[in-house]
Motif scaffolding. Structure first.
Motif, short mmCIF file in Angstrom:
data_model
loop_
_atom_site.label_atom_id
_atom_site.label_comp_id
_atom_site.label_asym_id
_atom_site.label_seq_id
_atom_site.Cartn_x
_atom_site.Cartn_y
_atom_site.Cartn_z
N SER A 1 1.76 16.40 -9.34
CA SER A 1 2.33 16.94 -10.57
C SER A 1 1.26 17.30 -11.58
CB SER A 1 3.32 15.95 -11.18
OG SER A 1 2.64 14.79 -11.63
N VAL A 2 0.15 16.55 -11.60
CA VAL A 2 -0.94 16.83 -12.54
C VAL A 2 -1.66 18.11 -12.17
CG1 VAL A 2 -3.21 16.01 -13.31
CG2 VAL A 2 -1.29 14.45 -13.24
N THR A 3 -1.89 18.32 -10.90
CA THR A 3 -2.69 19.47 -10.46
C THR A 3 -1.85 20.69 -10.07
OG1 THR A 3 -2.75 18.65 -8.18
CG2 THR A 3 -4.55 17.98 -9.65
N ALA A 4 -0.56 20.64 -10.25
CA ALA A 4 0.31 21.73 -9.79
C ALA A 4 0.00 23.05 -10.48
CB ALA A 4 1.77 21.36 -10.01
N MET B 1 0.80 -1.23 0.00
CA MET B 1 0.00 0.00 0.00
C MET B 1 0.83 1.28 0.00
SD MET B 1 -3.11 -0.88 -0.23
CE MET B 1 -3.84 0.71 0.03
N ILE B 2 1.90 1.29 0.71
CA ILE B 2 2.67 2.54 0.85
C ILE B 2 3.33 2.96 -0.46
CG2 ILE B 2 4.64 3.60 2.02
CD1 ILE B 2 3.68 2.20 4.55
N PRO B 3 4.01 2.08 -1.20
CA PRO B 3 4.60 2.53 -2.47
C PRO B 3 3.58 3.05 -3.48
CG PRO B 3 5.66 0.52 -1.76
CD PRO B 3 4.48 0.73 -0.85
N PRO B 4 2.45 2.32 -3.73
CA PRO B 4 1.47 2.89 -4.67
C PRO B 4 0.87 4.20 -4.19
CG PRO B 4 1.01 0.56 -4.31
CD PRO B 4 2.07 0.97 -3.35
N THR B 5 0.67 4.33 -2.89
CA THR B 5 0.13 5.58 -2.35
C THR B 5 1.10 6.72 -2.63
OG1 THR B 5 -1.06 4.39 -0.64
CG2 THR B 5 -0.67 6.73 -0.26
N PHE B 6 2.37 6.48 -2.43
CA PHE B 6 3.39 7.49 -2.70
C PHE B 6 3.36 7.88 -4.19
CE2 PHE B 6 7.74 8.58 -4.01
CZ PHE B 6 7.94 9.70 -3.21
N ILE B 7 3.24 6.89 -5.07
CA ILE B 7 3.20 7.16 -6.51
C ILE B 7 1.95 7.97 -6.87
CG2 ILE B 7 2.93 6.06 -8.78
CD1 ILE B 7 4.73 3.78 -7.63
N PHE B 8 0.79 7.58 -6.33
CA PHE B 8 -0.45 8.31 -6.62
C PHE B 8 -0.37 9.75 -6.14
CE2 PHE B 8 -2.79 4.08 -6.58
CZ PHE B 8 -2.77 3.99 -7.96
N VAL B 9 0.16 9.96 -4.96
CA VAL B 9 0.26 11.32 -4.42
C VAL B 9 1.21 12.15 -5.26
CG1 VAL B 9 1.09 12.67 -2.46
CG2 VAL B 9 -0.40 10.70 -2.08
N THR B 10 2.35 11.59 -5.63
CA THR B 10 3.32 12.32 -6.44
C THR B 10 2.74 12.64 -7.81
OG1 THR B 10 5.10 11.17 -5.31
CG2 THR B 10 5.65 12.24 -7.38
N TYR B 11 2.08 11.66 -8.43
CA TYR B 11 1.48 11.88 -9.75
C TYR B 11 0.36 12.92 -9.66
CZ TYR B 11 -1.09 11.03 -14.02
OH TYR B 11 -1.74 11.19 -15.21
N GLY B 12 -0.49 12.79 -8.68
CA GLY B 12 -1.58 13.75 -8.51
C GLY B 12 -1.08 15.16 -8.27
N LEU C 1 -2.90 23.86 -12.12
CA LEU C 1 -4.31 24.08 -12.37
C LEU C 1 -4.91 25.06 -11.35
CD1 LEU C 1 -5.57 20.46 -13.10
CD2 LEU C 1 -5.07 22.26 -14.73
N HIS C 2 -5.98 25.68 -11.77
CA HIS C 2 -6.72 26.58 -10.87
C HIS C 2 -7.31 25.73 -9.73
CE1 HIS C 2 -9.90 29.30 -9.54
NE2 HIS C 2 -9.14 30.27 -10.07
N PRO C 3 -7.35 26.22 -8.51
CA PRO C 3 -7.86 25.42 -7.38
C PRO C 3 -9.28 24.89 -7.60
CG PRO C 3 -6.78 27.39 -6.57
CD PRO C 3 -6.81 27.51 -8.06
N VAL C 4 -10.12 25.64 -8.28
CA VAL C 4 -11.49 25.18 -8.53
C VAL C 4 -11.46 23.94 -9.44
CG1 VAL C 4 -13.70 25.78 -9.57
CG2 VAL C 4 -12.48 27.45 -8.17
N VAL C 5 -10.61 23.97 -10.45
CA VAL C 5 -10.48 22.82 -11.35
C VAL C 5 -9.96 21.61 -10.59
CG1 VAL C 5 -9.32 21.94 -13.41
CG2 VAL C 5 -10.12 24.30 -13.35
#
Length: 71
Positions: A25-28, A12-23, A30-34
């Protein structure tokens, strides 16, 4: 209990780290509302996709998840 703790750590911990890092970078840029809207969309999909699979059984996924042979 040690096996459960080890499985949780490794599974669980490695995939969680990957999801958080990816998320992040994707939302960095973007407007907060988006970002909030995308988050809500993902949460809604997490709830609706399993219901859709159970009702429509696309590609025999529901049978496969239950351990049965697809028809």
């Amino acid at each position: 209990m040690p096996a459960y703790a080890l499985a949780t750590f490794l599974g669980m911990i490695p995939p969680t780290f990957i999801f958080v890092t990816y998320g992040q970078s994707v939302t960095a840029n973007l407007h907060p509302v988006v970002t909030v809207l995308l988050t809500l969309l993902m949460v809604i999909l997490f709830f609706l996709v399993p219901i859709w699979i159970k009702r429509k059984n696309p590609f025999g996924l529901h049978d496969w998840m239950k351990g049965e042979e697809p028809q």
